[in-house]
Design an enzyme around this catalytic site. Structure first.
Site, PDB file in Angstrom:
ATOM      1  CG  HIS A   5       0.519   1.866   3.094  1.00  0.00           C
ATOM      2  ND1 HIS A   5       1.816   1.452   2.897  1.00  0.00           N
ATOM      3  CD2 HIS A   5       0.370   2.962   2.314  1.00  0.00           C
ATOM      4  CE1 HIS A   5       2.415   2.251   2.038  1.00  0.00           C
ATOM      5  NE2 HIS A   5       1.556   3.186   1.677  1.00  0.00           N
ATOM      6  CG  ASP A  62      -2.721   4.982   1.130  1.00  0.00           C
ATOM      7  OD1 ASP A  62      -2.496   6.130   0.694  1.00  0.00           O
ATOM      8  OD2 ASP A  62      -2.187   3.955   0.653  1.00  0.00           O
ATOM      9  CG  HIS A 108      -2.457  10.224  -1.140  1.00  0.00           C
ATOM     10  ND1 HIS A 108      -1.141  10.423  -1.458  1.00  0.00           N
ATOM     11  CD2 HIS A 108      -2.511   9.025  -0.498  1.00  0.00           C
ATOM     12  CE1 HIS A 108      -0.422   9.379  -1.056  1.00  0.00           C
ATOM     13  NE2 HIS A 108      -1.235   8.506  -0.458  1.00  0.00           N
ATOM     14  CG  LEU A 109      -5.452  16.462   1.392  1.00  0.00           C
ATOM     15  CD1 LEU A 109      -5.303  17.658   2.321  1.00  0.00           C
ATOM     16  CD2 LEU A 109      -6.890  15.956   1.414  1.00  0.00           C
ATOM     17  CG  HIS A 128      -1.088   7.324   4.504  1.00  0.00           C
ATOM     18  ND1 HIS A 128      -0.127   6.357   4.468  1.00  0.00           N
ATOM     19  CD2 HIS A 128      -1.238   7.733   3.215  1.00  0.00           C
ATOM     20  CE1 HIS A 128       0.294   6.189   3.233  1.00  0.00           C
ATOM     21  NE2 HIS A 128      -0.385   7.010   2.441  1.00  0.00           N
ATOM     22  CG  HIS A 178      -6.732   7.689  -8.339  1.00  0.00           C
ATOM     23  ND1 HIS A 178      -5.618   8.435  -8.647  1.00  0.00           N
ATOM     24  CD2 HIS A 178      -6.320   6.757  -7.428  1.00  0.00           C
ATOM     25  CE1 HIS A 178      -4.574   7.973  -7.969  1.00  0.00           C
ATOM     26  NE2 HIS A 178      -4.980   6.961  -7.208  1.00  0.00           N
ATOM     27  CG  PHE A 182      -1.069   1.275  -7.315  1.00  0.00           C
ATOM     28  CD1 PHE A 182      -1.344  -0.062  -7.082  1.00  0.00           C
ATOM     29  CD2 PHE A 182       0.038   1.608  -8.090  1.00  0.00           C
ATOM     30  CE1 PHE A 182      -0.521  -1.052  -7.615  1.00  0.00           C
ATOM     31  CE2 PHE A 182       0.858   0.625  -8.631  1.00  0.00           C
ATOM     32  CZ  PHE A 182       0.578  -0.710  -8.394  1.00  0.00           C
ATOM     33  N   GLY A 183      -4.956   3.027  -5.718  1.00  0.00           N
ATOM     34  CA  GLY A 183      -5.546   3.859  -4.667  1.00  0.00           C
ATOM     35  C   GLY A 183      -7.043   3.712  -4.489  1.00  0.00           C
ATOM     36  CG  ASN A 223       1.799   0.024  -4.043  1.00  0.00           C
ATOM     37  OD1 ASN A 223       2.049  -0.967  -3.368  1.00  0.00           O
ATOM     38  ND2 ASN A 223       2.721   0.705  -4.691  1.00  0.00           N
TER      39      ASN A 223
HETATM   40  O1  DOR Z   1      -2.677   3.012  -3.446  1.00  0.00           O
HETATM   41  C1  DOR Z   1      -1.922   3.961  -3.327  1.00  0.00           C
HETATM   42  N1  DOR Z   1      -2.249   5.185  -3.772  1.00  0.00           N
HETATM   43  N2  DOR Z   1      -0.737   3.751  -2.769  1.00  0.00           N
HETATM   44  C2  DOR Z   1       0.210   4.697  -2.757  1.00  0.00           C
HETATM   45  O2  DOR Z   1       1.262   4.420  -2.262  1.00  0.00           O
HETATM   46  C3  DOR Z   1      -0.021   6.004  -3.387  1.00  0.00           C
HETATM   47  C4  DOR Z   1      -1.448   6.321  -3.444  1.00  0.00           C
HETATM   48  C5  DOR Z   1      -1.758   7.457  -4.369  1.00  0.00           C
HETATM   49  O3  DOR Z   1      -1.112   8.497  -4.291  1.00  0.00           O
HETATM   50  O4  DOR Z   1      -2.710   7.344  -5.167  1.00  0.00           O
HETATM   51 ZN    ZN Z   2      -0.363   6.805   0.470  1.00  0.00          ZN
END
Ligand code: DOR
Ligand code: ZN
Length: 434
Positions: free
Chosen positions: A232, A305, A63-64, A61, A309, A323-324, A278
């Site tokens: 998660h 996860d 995010h790229l 899990h 950002h 979120f993130g 999230n």
């Molecule tokens: O915290 C999060 N960030 N939860 C998610 O479900 C998406 C992710 C994101 O893409 O930044």
């Molecule tokens: Zn995610």
């Protein structure tokens, strides 16, 4: 081309013992040739100083952000950051722009990843077109292009009937479904868990928004026979549901993040968006339930996860910021320091949750270090303590809530298919034939 690693200590996953060994790797074939003493000469030798050799970590899990959000992360920076975190394989989520909903986009991700020379990247494709939750994508074509699973991560699939159809088709083509469990009619515009939300005067994301959708999807998975993977997991009721489903024989696996294992909503004392994620940081009761699930195997694996950002985005208020949290470069040291060194779990158990189980659950190569297997390994320094400093990250994202934490166990060398993908203190993603 042969690469030899000397001076390492191999962890035995069955009894936890450490044995000084040499490891001989074939960089052309990407396999382990030999593990032992006084091995044959190689084209290149790397001398370690007692670091512990483990099978490369696998994160299902991540995010790229490419295509579309390259200011947050690219496939190359994310894959290098992953190698620095000891990962040899990472699965990337499809919430890019455009989202990974076509075979062409899946192929694009694989090409970019290959060029990075770092961790291997396994694309997860969208369940629905544009992640809009309306029409299913072409699962067969996505699988043929190299997708390893399906997910609308970042959003839950709200329509139960559509999810049922998705699961039936995914079962047919043999792809797992990874769920972001969030019922929007319960979560609404929420940003924080109940206690913190009240304290800061912001709307809440109640735990039931997560657990209700997990309950639905467990029942649908039981009926369709799909491999359901729950992303998660963060609440006590969700851990209980997974335990119940496994006891019933449902084909379900679950993951938990380092932040849900180590932090609670109590750390949120002011409006600081670095803590906005999230699912949100939950209560101490929830955290303890997740930890118990992680220890007893109800939650099969750790997953970060990793959600980079920009600094500007995260400097906004809790209400406005995305979120993130990032996590790929710090997860092993954090879990080793706080779960293994404190005696909560053994080192082999942690390696099972970071390498072996993800490989087994998703049918991936690796997960154990053995002769004839893939030359995917990491050397970790369990003796030296280091402070988590985001400005040293290879990721473009610096949004970690663990800044300043002092931890043991940073990786010093990561080898992907017999090639050096990371070496501490050196430029990564650049290798001279190795
Ligand atoms: O915290 C999060 N960030 N939860 C998610 O479900 C998406 C992710 C994101 O893409 O930044
Ligand atoms: Zn995610």
């Amino acid at each position: 081309m042969k690469l030899k690693i000397t001076g390492g200590r191999l962890l035995d996953l069955t009894d936890g013992s450490l044995t000084p060994v040499e490891v001989l790797l074939d960089s052309a074939q990407g396999t382990v040739l030999a593990i032992g003493r006084d091995l044959a000469e190689a084209d290149r030798t790397i001398a370690l100083s007692g670091q512990v050799l483990l099978p490369g970590f696998i994160d299902m899990h991540v995010h790229l952000r490419e295509p579309g959000f390259e200011d947050k992360e690219t496939i190359a920076t994310g894959a290098r950051a992953a190698a620095a975190g000891g990962f040899t394989q990472i699965a990337c989520m499809p919430n890019t722009n455009p989202p990974l909903h076509s075979p062409e986009l899946v192929t694009f991700v694989r090409r970019q990843a290959k060029a990075s020379g770092a961790a291997q990247v396994l694309p997860i494709a969208c369940i629905t077109e544009g992640q809009r939750g309306e029409r299913l994508t072409d699962f067969e074509a996505l699988k043929a292009a190299g997708a390893v699973a399906l997910s609308d991560d970042g959003k839950g699939v709200q329509h139960g009937g559509l999810m049922r159809e998705a699961m039936a088709r995914a079962a047919d083509v043999g792809l797992p479904i990874c769920i972001h469990a969030e019922d929007e009619s319960i979560a609404g515009p929420g940003v924080l868990h109940t206690g913190a939300a009240r304290r800061l005067g912001l709307p809440e994301i109640p735990g039931e928004a997560e657990a209700a959708m997990i309950a639905r999807d467990i029942l649908l998975a039981e009926q369709t026979g799909v491999h359901l993977h729950v992303c998660h997991v963060s609440v006590e009721s969700a851990v209980s549901l997974l335990r119940w489903a496994k006891a019933r024989g449902v084909r379900v696996t679950g993951e938990v993040t380092p932040h849900h294992l180590l932090l609670t909503e109590d750390v949120i004392t002011r409006d600081d968006a670095v803590f906005k994620v999230n699912p949100p940081l939950r209560s101490e009761r929830d955290r303890l339930a997740c930890l118990e699930g992680f220890l007893d195997g109800t939650l099969d694996m750790a997953a970060t996860d990793h959600a980079p950002h920009t600094a500007a985005e995260k400097q906004q208020s809790m209400a406005d910021s995305p979120f993130g949290m990032v996590g790929i470069e710090t997860v092993f040291p954090l879990l080793y320091t706080h779960l293994v060194r404190t005696g909560r779990m053994t080192l082999p158990a942690l390696v099972q949750r970071m390498s072996t189980r993800p490989a087994q659950a998703f049918g991936l190569p690796g997960g154990v270090l053995r002769v004839g297997g893939p030359a995917d390994l990491v050397a970790v320094d369990l003796q030296r303590e280091r402070e988590i400093q985001p400005d040293t990250f290879l990721s473009k994202g610096r949004n970690t809530p663990f800044v300043g934490w002092r931890v043991f166990g940073f990786p010093t060398l990561t080898v992907v298919r017999g090639r050096i993908a990371y070496r501490s203190g050196e430029e990564t993603g650049v290798h001279d034939g190795f």
